[in-house]
Design an enzyme around this catalytic site. Structure first.
Site, PDB file in Angstrom:
ATOM      1  N   ARG A  85      -0.319  61.268 -43.855  1.00 21.30           N
ATOM      2  CA  ARG A  85       0.035  59.955 -44.440  1.00 21.30           C
ATOM      3  C   ARG A  85       1.535  59.658 -44.303  1.00 21.30           C
ATOM      4  O   ARG A  85       2.133  59.053 -45.193  1.00 21.30           O
ATOM      5  CB  ARG A  85      -0.364  59.855 -45.917  1.00 21.30           C
ATOM      6  CG  ARG A  85      -1.868  59.967 -46.177  1.00 21.30           C
ATOM      7  CD  ARG A  85      -2.631  58.789 -45.567  1.00 21.30           C
ATOM      8  NE  ARG A  85      -4.023  58.782 -45.982  1.00 21.30           N
ATOM      9  CZ  ARG A  85      -5.031  59.352 -45.307  1.00 21.30           C
ATOM     10  NH1 ARG A  85      -4.797  59.981 -44.165  1.00 21.30           N
ATOM     11  NH2 ARG A  85      -6.271  59.268 -45.755  1.00 21.30           N
TER      12      ARG A  85
ATOM     13  N   SER B  19      -7.687  54.846 -51.240  1.00 27.06           N
ATOM     14  CA  SER B  19      -7.175  55.920 -52.110  1.00 27.06           C
ATOM     15  C   SER B  19      -5.854  55.467 -52.705  1.00 27.06           C
ATOM     16  O   SER B  19      -4.946  55.083 -51.962  1.00 27.06           O
ATOM     17  CB  SER B  19      -6.913  57.193 -51.305  1.00 27.06           C
ATOM     18  OG  SER B  19      -8.089  57.661 -50.707  1.00 27.06           O
TER      19      SER B  19
ATOM     20  N   GLU C  85      -0.223  56.360 -52.656  1.00 29.93           N
ATOM     21  CA  GLU C  85      -0.289  56.146 -51.204  1.00 29.93           C
ATOM     22  C   GLU C  85       0.207  54.748 -50.818  1.00 29.93           C
ATOM     23  O   GLU C  85       0.941  54.614 -49.835  1.00 29.93           O
ATOM     24  CB  GLU C  85      -1.723  56.366 -50.708  1.00 29.93           C
ATOM     25  CG  GLU C  85      -1.829  56.242 -49.207  1.00 29.93           C
ATOM     26  CD  GLU C  85      -3.257  56.276 -48.706  1.00 29.93           C
ATOM     27  OE1 GLU C  85      -3.846  57.366 -48.661  1.00 29.93           O
ATOM     28  OE2 GLU C  85      -3.771  55.211 -48.335  1.00 29.93           O
TER      29      GLU C  85
HETATM   30  P1  FAD Z   1      -0.358  46.674 -44.856  1.00 26.72           P
HETATM   31  O1  FAD Z   1      -1.040  47.042 -46.116  1.00 26.72           O
HETATM   32  O2  FAD Z   1      -0.129  45.241 -44.598  1.00 26.72           O
HETATM   33  O3  FAD Z   1       1.037  47.447 -44.766  1.00 26.72           O
HETATM   34  C1  FAD Z   1       1.090  48.834 -45.046  1.00 26.72           C
HETATM   35  C2  FAD Z   1       2.480  49.369 -44.603  1.00 26.72           C
HETATM   36  O4  FAD Z   1       2.602  49.278 -43.188  1.00 26.72           O
HETATM   37  C3  FAD Z   1       3.643  48.564 -45.158  1.00 26.72           C
HETATM   38  O5  FAD Z   1       4.735  49.431 -45.358  1.00 26.72           O
HETATM   39  C4  FAD Z   1       3.987  47.596 -44.034  1.00 26.72           C
HETATM   40  O6  FAD Z   1       5.332  47.145 -44.053  1.00 26.72           O
HETATM   41  C5  FAD Z   1       3.728  48.463 -42.835  1.00 26.72           C
HETATM   42  N1  FAD Z   1       3.369  47.687 -41.644  1.00 26.72           N
HETATM   43  C6  FAD Z   1       2.243  46.945 -41.487  1.00 26.72           C
HETATM   44  N2  FAD Z   1       2.226  46.397 -40.239  1.00 26.72           N
HETATM   45  C7  FAD Z   1       3.377  46.783 -39.645  1.00 26.72           C
HETATM   46  C8  FAD Z   1       3.948  46.534 -38.370  1.00 26.72           C
HETATM   47  N3  FAD Z   1       3.352  45.782 -37.449  1.00 26.72           N
HETATM   48  N4  FAD Z   1       5.165  47.086 -38.098  1.00 26.72           N
HETATM   49  C9  FAD Z   1       5.786  47.879 -38.989  1.00 26.72           C
HETATM   50  N5  FAD Z   1       5.300  48.157 -40.215  1.00 26.72           N
HETATM   51  C10 FAD Z   1       4.109  47.612 -40.525  1.00 26.72           C
HETATM   52  N6  FAD Z   1      -6.117  54.628 -45.048  1.00 26.72           N
HETATM   53  C11 FAD Z   1      -6.371  55.787 -44.411  1.00 26.72           C
HETATM   54  O7  FAD Z   1      -5.459  56.408 -43.869  1.00 26.72           O
HETATM   55  N7  FAD Z   1      -7.630  56.302 -44.355  1.00 26.72           N
HETATM   56  C12 FAD Z   1      -8.684  55.696 -44.929  1.00 26.72           C
HETATM   57  O8  FAD Z   1      -9.807  56.189 -44.850  1.00 26.72           O
HETATM   58  C13 FAD Z   1      -8.456  54.463 -45.607  1.00 26.72           C
HETATM   59  N8  FAD Z   1      -9.472  53.822 -46.214  1.00 26.72           N
HETATM   60  C14 FAD Z   1      -9.239  52.661 -46.886  1.00 26.72           C
HETATM   61  C15 FAD Z   1     -10.324  52.022 -47.490  1.00 26.72           C
HETATM   62  C16 FAD Z   1     -10.140  50.824 -48.176  1.00 26.72           C
HETATM   63  C17 FAD Z   1     -11.324  50.144 -48.812  1.00 26.72           C
HETATM   64  C18 FAD Z   1      -8.839  50.248 -48.241  1.00 26.72           C
HETATM   65  C19 FAD Z   1      -8.630  48.940 -48.941  1.00 26.72           C
HETATM   66  C20 FAD Z   1      -7.749  50.893 -47.648  1.00 26.72           C
HETATM   67  C21 FAD Z   1      -7.939  52.105 -46.966  1.00 26.72           C
HETATM   68  N9  FAD Z   1      -6.885  52.791 -46.340  1.00 26.72           N
HETATM   69  C22 FAD Z   1      -7.129  53.956 -45.646  1.00 26.72           C
HETATM   70  C23 FAD Z   1      -5.512  52.275 -46.415  1.00 26.72           C
HETATM   71  C24 FAD Z   1      -5.212  51.172 -45.358  1.00 26.72           C
HETATM   72  O9  FAD Z   1      -6.382  50.639 -44.830  1.00 26.72           O
HETATM   73  C25 FAD Z   1      -4.348  51.701 -44.219  1.00 26.72           C
HETATM   74  O10 FAD Z   1      -3.134  52.213 -44.704  1.00 26.72           O
HETATM   75  C26 FAD Z   1      -4.047  50.631 -43.175  1.00 26.72           C
HETATM   76  O11 FAD Z   1      -3.470  51.205 -42.035  1.00 26.72           O
HETATM   77  C27 FAD Z   1      -3.125  49.530 -43.716  1.00 26.72           C
HETATM   78  O12 FAD Z   1      -3.110  48.496 -42.761  1.00 26.72           O
HETATM   79  P2  FAD Z   1      -2.588  47.041 -43.096  1.00 26.72           P
HETATM   80  O13 FAD Z   1      -2.500  46.291 -41.818  1.00 26.72           O
HETATM   81  O14 FAD Z   1      -3.447  46.453 -44.147  1.00 26.72           O
HETATM   82  O15 FAD Z   1      -1.115  47.338 -43.642  1.00 26.72           O
HETATM   83  N1  EPU Z   2     -14.365  63.969 -55.467  1.00 24.87           N
HETATM   84  C1  EPU Z   2     -14.856  64.088 -56.743  1.00 24.87           C
HETATM   85  N2  EPU Z   2     -14.867  62.970 -57.528  1.00 24.87           N
HETATM   86  C2  EPU Z   2     -14.417  61.775 -57.080  1.00 24.87           C
HETATM   87  C3  EPU Z   2     -13.906  61.666 -55.783  1.00 24.87           C
HETATM   88  C4  EPU Z   2     -13.895  62.794 -54.978  1.00 24.87           C
HETATM   89  O1  EPU Z   2     -15.265  65.153 -57.191  1.00 24.87           O
HETATM   90  O2  EPU Z   2     -14.479  60.815 -57.839  1.00 24.87           O
HETATM   91  C5  EPU Z   2     -14.425  65.146 -54.597  1.00 24.87           C
HETATM   92  C6  EPU Z   2     -15.526  64.965 -53.527  1.00 24.87           C
HETATM   93  O3  EPU Z   2     -16.768  65.354 -53.985  1.00 24.87           O
HETATM   94  C7  EPU Z   2     -15.026  65.823 -52.398  1.00 24.87           C
HETATM   95  C8  EPU Z   2     -13.501  65.725 -52.541  1.00 24.87           C
HETATM   96  O4  EPU Z   2     -13.236  65.282 -53.865  1.00 24.87           O
HETATM   97  O5  EPU Z   2     -15.414  67.149 -52.589  1.00 24.87           O
HETATM   98  C9  EPU Z   2     -12.867  64.794 -51.522  1.00 24.87           C
HETATM   99  O6  EPU Z   2     -13.453  63.491 -51.618  1.00 24.87           O
HETATM  100  P1  EPU Z   2     -13.644  62.563 -50.322  1.00 24.87           P
HETATM  101  O7  EPU Z   2     -14.342  63.314 -49.250  1.00 24.87           O
HETATM  102  O8  EPU Z   2     -14.233  61.285 -50.775  1.00 24.87           O
HETATM  103  O9  EPU Z   2     -12.189  62.349 -49.784  1.00 24.87           O
HETATM  104  P2  EPU Z   2     -10.817  62.011 -50.514  1.00 24.87           P
HETATM  105  O10 EPU Z   2      -9.961  63.223 -50.451  1.00 24.87           O
HETATM  106  O11 EPU Z   2     -11.055  61.417 -51.838  1.00 24.87           O
HETATM  107  C10 EPU Z   2      -9.656  61.305 -48.286  1.00 24.87           C
HETATM  108  C11 EPU Z   2      -8.725  60.217 -47.877  1.00 24.87           C
HETATM  109  C12 EPU Z   2      -9.504  58.955 -47.567  1.00 24.87           C
HETATM  110  C13 EPU Z   2     -10.465  59.255 -46.417  1.00 24.87           C
HETATM  111  C14 EPU Z   2     -11.409  60.389 -46.843  1.00 24.87           C
HETATM  112  C15 EPU Z   2     -12.300  60.835 -45.727  1.00 24.87           C
HETATM  113  C16 EPU Z   2      -6.560  60.583 -48.911  1.00 24.87           C
HETATM  114  C17 EPU Z   2      -5.618  60.195 -49.987  1.00 24.87           C
HETATM  115  N3  EPU Z   2      -7.743  59.968 -48.918  1.00 24.87           N
HETATM  116  O12 EPU Z   2     -10.240  60.905 -49.518  1.00 24.87           O
HETATM  117  O13 EPU Z   2      -8.593  57.958 -47.134  1.00 24.87           O
HETATM  118  O14 EPU Z   2     -11.215  58.120 -46.091  1.00 24.87           O
HETATM  119  O15 EPU Z   2     -10.619  61.525 -47.258  1.00 24.87           O
HETATM  120  O16 EPU Z   2     -11.552  61.518 -44.781  1.00 24.87           O
HETATM  121  O17 EPU Z   2      -6.227  61.416 -48.078  1.00 24.87           O
HETATM  122  C18 EPU Z   2      -7.176  56.226 -47.948  1.00 24.87           C
HETATM  123  O18 EPU Z   2      -6.236  56.898 -47.506  1.00 24.87           O
HETATM  124  O19 EPU Z   2      -7.028  55.102 -48.476  1.00 24.87           O
HETATM  125  C19 EPU Z   2      -8.528  56.766 -47.838  1.00 24.87           C
HETATM  126  C20 EPU Z   2      -9.613  56.141 -48.315  1.00 24.87           C
END
Ligand code: FAD
Ligand code: EPU
Length: 339
Positions: free
Chosen positions: A163, A235, A331
């Site tokens: 991250r 997250s 995050e």
């Molecule tokens: P923004 O939210 O608009 O910006 C985020 C940051 O990036 C800010 O600092 C912004 O200034 C910068 N930025 C954006 N665009 C640019 C650019 N063109 N140039 C320079 N800087 C820029 N993240 C994960 O890693 N894994 C996941 O599984 C994951 N699951 C998600 C699930 C949900 C339901 C949601 C809502 C979010 C999740 N995220 C996850 C977080 C998010 O989707 C990511 O961080 C994504 O890359 C953010 O993209 P954005 O375009 O919305 O950025």
């Molecule tokens: N868990 C619980 N209770 C909860 C949530 C999770 O017990 O309410 C336990 C799950 O059972 C599992 C463990 O925690 O054993 C991990 O949970 P999960 O697999 O859902 O992944 P996470 O660690 O919660 C991370 C990333 C996600 C990404 C998933 C899958 C971070 C901060 N989050 O979540 O990224 O999608 O793994 O790889 O690293 C994001 O960054 O926004 C994001 C959604």
């Protein structure tokens, strides 16, 4: 280039927070970059907005908001071993993943359904289900509005970590990422190591990339709230990384603790599990709450502003610190406010 004053950002952030930008510029064409740099003089605070899926916006944003909407995808070149694909920063990440998969350019399928734009993907090195964007990224094309120059960062220069990347730190912050290049191997090997994928019925190595993409989407839909329905930023906290010694101490005290061993012998703790153990799942505080199926996700329960999100996040982090002695770091990026 559109320049708008008092722009409502409440539909431009997935938490759905009420927020107004004093000055807003939409960047739709690379030709606009020179005009934009005329406005972004040294000392003038600005913020680059993509899909708004990883931000906590204050009610009044005083920084100039530059909204990246650059579009375009192309195959730069193909070698015997891989495809080099470039996408403009404003492309929607999930659509790009689907497009690549349809073209037979595999390797991004584990990152399907992550909201946001291509340009933001390297910023926090998005990751999910056993893959991080750094594993597939060739280089990042960025524009420095202060020097009006284009800079290209290769994978190593991006200084990727969990991250994290150079774009979150002093020497990379403020650069406008305009395009990202991906190196996708022709010899596709599915990544099925993540527990959820291992347990997913019907997935075994040798399957098509589309099946992995479909499985990832289904798993995500089961666990995570759809931001179109319930405001959230994914997250809310990073999974904290602790030393092996610290992990084994915790493990003795809390045998059920969930953790993943890292290559350098440290351990990544599942923050969701700890928050869950503190009894936060499904709870509400003010206009914010904790998702009922994933304790790591803070939701807008209606009419929330940044202060509501920060209040619940602080309460959660406080409880985790008290019970486990572990600090949680948010995050999302805070704009016009802090944590
Ligand atoms: P923004 O939210 O608009 O910006 C985020 C940051 O990036 C800010 O600092 C912004 O200034 C910068 N930025 C954006 N665009 C640019 C650019 N063109 N140039 C320079 N800087 C820029 N993240 C994960 O890693 N894994 C996941 O599984 C994951 N699951 C998600 C699930 C949900 C339901 C949601 C809502 C979010 C999740 N995220 C996850 C977080 C998010 O989707 C990511 O961080 C994504 O890359 C953010 O993209 P954005 O375009 O919305 O950025
Ligand atoms: N868990 C619980 N209770 C909860 C949530 C999770 O017990 O309410 C336990 C799950 O059972 C599992 C463990 O925690 O054993 C991990 O949970 P999960 O697999 O859902 O992944 P996470 O660690 O919660 C991370 C990333 C996600 C990404 C998933 C899958 C971070 C901060 N989050 O979540 O990224 O999608 O793994 O790889 O690293 C994001 O960054 O926004 C994001 C959604």
């Amino acid at each position: 280039m559109d320049f708008i004053q008092q722009k409502d950002l409440s539909r431009l952030n997935t938490l759905g927070l009420k927020s107004l930008a004093r000055n807003y510029i939409s960047l739709c064409n690379k030709k606009d970059l020179t005009g934009i740099s005329g406005l972004l003089k040294p000392g003038v605070p600005y913020f680059i907005l993509g899909g708004g899926s990883n931000v906590v916006l204050s009610e009044q944003v005083d920084q100039i908001v530059v909204h990246n909407q650059l579009k375009g995808i192309c195959l730069v070149r193909e070698s015997d071993t891989d495809w080099l694909v470039e996408a403009a920063a404003g492309e929607i990440w999930h659509d790009f993943v689907v497009y690549c998969t349809q073209q037979g350019w595999y390797g991004l399928e584990n990152l399907a359904l992550i909201p946001g734009t291509v340009g933001a993907a390297p910023v926090q090195n998005i990751g999910a289900y056993g893959v991080e964007v750094k594993d597939r990224l060739d280089s990042v094309v960025a524009y420095d509005p202060l020097t009006q120059t284009e800079r290209i960062f290769n994978n190593e220069q991006c200084r990727f970590a969990y991250r994290d990347s150079i774009f979150k730190h002093e020497d990379g912050k403020g650069l406008i990422i305009t395009a990202v290049r991906f190196r996708l191997p022709k010899q596709w090997v599915p990544v099925l190591s993540y527990p959820d994928l291992q347990q997913y019925e019907g997935l075994q190595s040798g399957l098509a990339a589309q099946a992995v993409l479909d499985a990832v989407c289904e798993i995500r839909r089961r666990k995570l709230p759809d931001p179109k329905v319930t405001g959230n930023a994914g997250s809310f906290f990073k999974n904290p990384i602790v030393s092996a010694q610290h992990y084994w101490q915790l493990k003795e005290q809390f045998p059920g603790i969930v953790a993943y061993e890292q290559p350098n012998n440290s351990y990544k703790l599942a923050a969701g599990w700890m928050i869950d153990q503190c009894g936060w799942k499904g709870r509400q505080l003010g206009n914010a709450g904790v998702h009922a199926r994933q304790a790591l996700v803070i939701i807008n329960t209606g009419n929330a502003c940044a202060a509501d999100i920060i209040a619940i996040a602080k309460a959660i982090a406080g409880d985790v610190r008290q019970k486990f002695g572990v600090s949680l770091e948010p995050e999302p990026v805070f704009v016009g406010t802090g944590f």
